[in-house]
Design a protein around this motif. Sequence first.
Motif, short mmCIF file in Angstrom:
data_model
loop_
_atom_site.label_atom_id
_atom_site.label_comp_id
_atom_site.label_asym_id
_atom_site.label_seq_id
_atom_site.Cartn_x
_atom_site.Cartn_y
_atom_site.Cartn_z
N THR A 163 0.86 -1.17 0.00
CA THR A 163 0.00 0.00 0.00
C THR A 163 0.90 1.22 0.00
N SER A 164 0.65 2.12 -0.90
CA SER A 164 1.48 3.32 -0.89
C SER A 164 0.59 4.55 -0.82
N LEU A 165 0.94 5.42 0.05
CA LEU A 165 0.26 6.69 0.23
C LEU A 165 1.34 7.74 0.19
N SER A 166 1.24 8.65 -0.74
CA SER A 166 2.31 9.64 -0.84
C SER A 166 1.72 11.04 -0.87
N SER A 187 -2.87 10.83 -3.81
CA SER A 187 -2.93 9.56 -4.53
C SER A 187 -2.72 8.41 -3.56
N ILE A 188 -3.65 7.45 -3.58
CA ILE A 188 -3.54 6.25 -2.74
C ILE A 188 -3.59 5.05 -3.67
N THR A 189 -2.57 4.21 -3.61
CA THR A 189 -2.52 2.99 -4.41
C THR A 189 -2.45 1.81 -3.46
N ALA A 190 -3.41 0.91 -3.56
CA ALA A 190 -3.46 -0.25 -2.66
C ALA A 190 -3.16 -1.51 -3.44
N GLY A 191 -2.63 -2.49 -2.75
CA GLY A 191 -2.39 -3.80 -3.34
C GLY A 191 -3.70 -4.54 -3.50
#
Length: 68
Positions: A7-10, A25-29
Amino acid sequence: MTINENTSLSASPSNPALSTGGNISITAGPLIIRRVPEPSYTLGLLAFVVVSAASIRKFKQKSRQSEC
């Protein structure tokens, strides 16, 4: 701010766009969705099984007594 492990939150606190309602932007697995029954459903089902079992047992006892 950055969070990793599928999970990446930047976001950058120094980015002025964030203070004016900018985008984050939130990108989840891969997400794993599991159905979990409601507690009231489970209790209702358990009560139904208990009442049914008691009813069947009572019916069998009455039929045994009438045979004798």
